[in-house]
Enzyme design. Structure first.
Site, PDB file in Angstrom:
ATOM      1  N   HIS A 185     -23.324  45.951 -68.700  1.00 51.76           N
ATOM      2  CA  HIS A 185     -22.424  47.123 -68.671  1.00 51.76           C
ATOM      3  C   HIS A 185     -22.680  47.965 -67.424  1.00 51.76           C
ATOM      4  CE1 HIS A 185     -20.375  50.519 -71.193  1.00 51.76           C
ATOM      5  NE2 HIS A 185     -20.186  50.708 -69.914  1.00 51.76           N
TER       6      HIS A 185
ATOM      7  N   HIS B 256     -15.884  51.323 -76.427  1.00 50.91           N
ATOM      8  CA  HIS B 256     -16.405  52.669 -76.160  1.00 50.91           C
ATOM      9  C   HIS B 256     -15.960  53.526 -77.334  1.00 50.91           C
ATOM     10  CE1 HIS B 256     -17.157  56.194 -73.295  1.00 50.91           C
ATOM     11  NE2 HIS B 256     -16.643  56.742 -74.378  1.00 50.91           N
TER      12      HIS B 256
ATOM     13  N   ASN C 199     -20.978  60.252 -71.016  1.00 47.84           N
ATOM     14  CA  ASN C 199     -20.288  59.956 -72.270  1.00 47.84           C
ATOM     15  C   ASN C 199     -20.683  58.581 -72.782  1.00 47.84           C
ATOM     16  OD1 ASN C 199     -18.833  62.334 -71.986  1.00 47.84           O
ATOM     17  ND2 ASN C 199     -17.172  61.303 -70.888  1.00 47.84           N
TER      18      ASN C 199
ATOM     19  N   ASP D  25     -25.037  51.178 -68.130  1.00 46.38           N
ATOM     20  CA  ASP D  25     -23.796  51.955 -67.966  1.00 46.38           C
ATOM     21  C   ASP D  25     -23.821  52.635 -66.587  1.00 46.38           C
ATOM     22  OD1 ASP D  25     -21.333  53.105 -68.385  1.00 46.38           O
ATOM     23  OD2 ASP D  25     -22.045  54.615 -69.806  1.00 46.38           O
TER      24      ASP D  25
HETATM   25 ZN    ZN Z   1     -18.303  53.723 -72.018  1.00 50.52          ZN
END
Ligand code: ZN
Length: 429
Positions: free
Chosen positions: A60, A179, A278, A305
């Site tokens: 990710h 998500h 987030n 992320d």
């Molecule tokens: Zn995300």
């Protein structure tokens, strides 16, 4: 050309091996693994005192291509990956334009082949333009090499659309990465909703926004039989629901980031925009729950992320700053410092979450340092102490809540297809 990785401690979760040995690489492939190997013509890489693992995989990341080269490029993002010990990353489709068609996947694959220092897999979107309305060309993208599908950055609000998307992705044996934050509950939210947000006077994003989103997608996974992967899990209810779904035999998996494992919303008291992300950094009870989820195997993969932004974008008032920060160059050091050196997680279990598991989820032949496999390896100095210096990142993104932190352990070398692309923190190729 042959390369001999000499006397490293091989930790290979795919086979359960943990032993000191030599690894002979010929061309792009691992040719032999043995206690000692005699190869007079080979270039020797001394791995004495180091751990050798299959090349780390981060499933990710946001490499911001196509379209946002002010934030990151394939080149800068893969240099950051190599420095962090990653030989393979999967990049998300919330780009400009969105990765939602065969031609965009093909164009990006071409760019990756030319500019990528490590391997990059492409994740296609579920919906055209990330609008959550019309299905993206998943079949064509899968044929062009897309490894999974996601509208990451946004929650797919429509239940009907998500059900169709799951059914469609299943036809190609790909996971749907979701998500999970219900948009109506997080509207205008700047951080985790709780004591700290109340004290700071910032609008919150409640944990229940994630809980509801995860609950729906687990129910849809059950209804459709699809493989659903919960991105960057961050709440205690979400972890509990994934745990139950797995016990029930559903194809539900999850990933977590170092930031959600290590940091809490207390870090936002300084209004430092580096902590804005987030889903948001949550309170200690949630942090502890995701940690337990990692330790008991509920959570399959550790991901960064990695979300670079141009410096001027993050350098502004808290409410205006974009969410997300970089992570490729700190992830391994953080996980070693906070999980291995504290004794919370043994090395083989930790490495499993960054090799075998993500490889299996992405359906790629990787994450296994065995004879005949691609020579993607990471050499790790477990005890090397260093201080995070965001200004020195290879990534174009310089925002990190871990800036200035003292860590123990980092990648000493990164080998991709038999080529040493990083050594002692320096990119070589
Ligand atoms: Zn995300």
């Amino acid at each position: 050309m042959a390369l001999l990785v000499k006397q490293g401690r091989l930790i290979n979760p795919a086979t359960g091996e943990d032993r000191v040995c030599d690894i002979l690489i010929e061309g792009e492939v691992i040719k032999e693994i043995a206690p000692t190997i005699d190869a007079p013509d080979a270039v020797v890489l001394d791995a004495g005192g180091l751990v050798v693992t299959p090349g780390l995989i981060d499933m990710h990341v946001h490499l911001r291509q196509p379209g946002q080269s002010a934030k990151e490029t394939i080149r800068s993002g893969t240099m950051a990956a190599a420095v962090g010990g990653f030989t393979r990353v999967a990049t998300m489709p919330n780009t400009k334009p969105v990765i939602d068609s065969t031609i965009i996947v093909e164009g990006l694959k071409y760019k990756i082949a030319k500019e990528g220092l490590v391997k990059v897999d492409v994740i296609g979107s579920l919906s055209k333009g990330l609008e959550g309305k019309e299905l993206a060309a998943m079949g064509g993208m899968a044929a062009a090499g897309a490894v999974a599908f996601s509208d990451d950055g946004r929650y797919v609000q429509s239940c009907d659309f998500m059900r169709k998307a799951m059914e469609y992705a299943s036809m190609f044996d790909k996971i749907v990465i979701d998500h999970c934050e219900d948009e109506t509950l997080i509207a205008g939210g700047q951080m985790h909703e709780g004591t700290v947000s109340n004290e700071l006077g910032l609008k919150g994003r409640p944990a229940v926004a994630e809980d509801i989103a995860v609950a729906r997608d687990i129910l849809l996974a059950e209804a459709t039989g699809a493989a659903v992967h919960i991105a960057h899990i961050s709440t205690k209810n979400a972890v509990a629901m994934v745990r139950r779904a797995k016990a029930k035999g559903l194809k539900v998996t999850a990933e977590v980031t170092p930031q959600h494992l290590i940091l809490t919303d207390e870090g936002l008291r300084t209004y430092n925009t580096s902590f804005k992300v987030n889903p948001p950094l949550r309170s200690e009870d949630h942090r502890r729950a995701v940690e337990e989820g990692l330790l008991d195997g509920t959570i399959d993969a550790v991901v960064t992320d990695h979300a670079p932004h141009a410096e001027e974008e993050k350098d502004c008032e808290f409410s205006l700053a974009p969410s997300g920060f970089v992570g490729l160059e700190t992830s391994l050091g953080l996980m070693l410092t906070y999980f291995y050196h504290t004794g919370k997680l043994d090395l083989i279990s930790l490495i499993r979450t960054m090799t075998v598991h993500p490889a299996a989820l992405l359906r790629v032949d990787a994450g296994n340092a065995a004879v005949g496999k691609a020579a993607d390896l990471t050499l790790i100095d477990l005890d090397r102490e260093w201080v995070v210096d965001a200004t020195a990142f290879y990534s174009q993104g310089k925002s990190s809540p871990f800036d200035g932190m003292k860590l123990r352990g980092r990648a000493a070398a990164t080998i991709v297809d038999g080529m040493v692309v990083m050594k002692d923190g320096e990119v070589l190729a």
